[in-house]
Design a protein around this motif. Structure first.
Motif, PDB file in Angstrom:
ATOM      1  N   LEU A  49       0.462   3.802  -3.060  1.00  0.00           N
ATOM      2  CA  LEU A  49      -0.397   4.963  -2.795  1.00  0.00           C
ATOM      3  C   LEU A  49       0.357   6.223  -2.390  1.00  0.00           C
ATOM      4  N   TYR A 107       0.832  -1.208   0.000  1.00  0.00           N
ATOM      5  CA  TYR A 107       0.000   0.000   0.000  1.00  0.00           C
ATOM      6  C   TYR A 107       0.865   1.257   0.000  1.00  0.00           C
ATOM      7  N   GLU A 160      -6.212   0.517  -4.959  1.00  0.00           N
ATOM      8  CA  GLU A 160      -6.855   1.750  -5.436  1.00  0.00           C
ATOM      9  C   GLU A 160      -8.089   2.088  -4.604  1.00  0.00           C
ATOM     10  N   LEU A 181       0.259  11.624   0.313  1.00  0.00           N
ATOM     11  CA  LEU A 181      -0.895  10.942  -0.266  1.00  0.00           C
ATOM     12  C   LEU A 181      -1.588  11.928  -1.189  1.00  0.00           C
ATOM     13  N   GLU A 226      -8.563   9.132   0.917  1.00  0.00           N
ATOM     14  CA  GLU A 226      -8.716  10.531   0.490  1.00  0.00           C
ATOM     15  C   GLU A 226     -10.074  11.084   0.901  1.00  0.00           C
ATOM     16  N   GLY A 245      -6.975   3.627  -1.406  1.00  0.00           N
ATOM     17  CA  GLY A 245      -6.518   4.997  -1.642  1.00  0.00           C
ATOM     18  C   GLY A 245      -7.672   5.984  -1.742  1.00  0.00           C
TER      19      GLY A 245
END
Length: 319
Positions: free
Chosen positions: A78, A74, A280, A104, A287, A283
């Motif tokens: 990411l 990860y 994904e 990030l 966010e 991620g």
């Protein structure tokens, strides 16, 4: 592909399809594509059926799958500009916990996670993701750094539990876990935790006392492993299936109980079948969670986090 015990029928079908195609490659005159495609469809449907309603014990098996993405995967995928920071400035550097400064989506953060390792050598080096006291003290040091520089903290949890060895106990394992949990509650910056595999015992709670606790669909989070629970309650580790049912350790149960805040959907067949898609999805969830916490003052974050954990359990087991 490494197949789990309950995936053996799937392994046979996919194996037959692969065997047919291998025969066709060695003998171009053979026409086996229709038969292979029929096997592919059968395997596809079986995969859907197997993962539609996994039992808690099967979810434990999936959560422990050796091909699932781990913390390092990860971080590599990411985060950019990852700068690892080592040591607890007291005893040693525990490789079971990795962490440091990173970005990030170009946003500076502190990321901390438990890494199990991907082969025999790395698993031994990482102690199978079971941290010692110095690992939790390293995490505390990184959280202090995040608080000082106003950086969000992201933790990636994947551990069967804290290391129970004699040396770890002598160096204050319980105290280190308690201090790490306390530090999670005290930092005046957003703290987001993702349980990406196993969330075991206090070893997980020490990093998962967060504003937002997210879980991958087939991960588990519990006070003890099902085998450990069965050994204590029934004096028989083989009763782990019954223990897993009773412990309410799946993401779906924990969301209903209010222990976690969000479930991150996994690709069909689990994160191990499509590592890129699973990473994904994590991620995007990170966010979105950070965006929800943006603009909150440190005092509000601390007060909200404290209230969240004090209120936990009010729904009761009837939820």
């Amino acid at each position: 592909m490494n197949y789990l015990e309950f995936e053996k029928p799937l392994a046979e079908i996919e194996g037959k399809a692969a065997e047919l195609r291998a025969m066709a490659r060695s003998n171009p005159e053979m026409d086996v594509e229709k038969e292979a495609e029929a096997l592919d469809k059968k395997a596809d449907q079986l995969l859907t059926d197997l993962y539609k309603n996994l039992t808690p014990w099967r979810k434990c098996q999936v959560a422990r799958h050796q091909d699932r993405p781990h913390c390092k995967d990860y971080i590599d995928a990411l985060f950019t500009e990852f700068t690892p920071l080592a040591g607890d400035r007291n005893f040693a550097d525990d490789h079971a916990i990795m962490g440091g400064l990173a970005r990030l989506n170009d946003r500076p953060v502190v990321v901390i996670g438990q890494e199990k390792g991907s082969d025999t050598k790395s698993r031994i080096e990482r102690n199978f993701g079971m941290a010692r006291p110095e690992g939790y003290r390293k995490a505390i040091r990184l959280m202090d750094l995040a608080h000082r520089f106003r950086l969000p903290v992201i933790t990636l949890v994947d551990t069967p539990g804290a290391y129970p060895g004699k040396g770890a106990e002598e160096r204050g394992q319980a105290e280190a876990i308690a201090r790490s949990t306390e530090k999670c509650l005290q930092v005046g910056v957003p703290v987001i935790s993702v349980i990406v595999g196993e969330g075991g015992s206090g070893g997980a709670v020490a990093l998962a006392t967060a504003d937002k606790v997210l879980m991958l669909e087939h991960s588990v989070y519990s006070v003890i492993t099902p085998e450990g629970c069965a050994s204590i309650l029934w004096k028989d580790a083989e009763k782990m299936r019954e223990a897993a049912e009773a412990m309410r350790l799946t993401a779906q149960d924990l969301l209903r109980l209010g222990v976690i805040d969000q479930i991150i959907a996994e690709p069909r067949g689990g994160a191990q079948r499509d590592r890129k898609a699973a990473i994904e999805a994590v991620g995007k969830a990170l966010e979105a969670a950070l965006a929800k916490l943006d603009g909150k003052s440190g005092d509000k974050l601390i007060a909200g986090r404290r209230k969240k954990f004090l209120d936990m359990g009010k729904k009761g087991l009837a939820a």
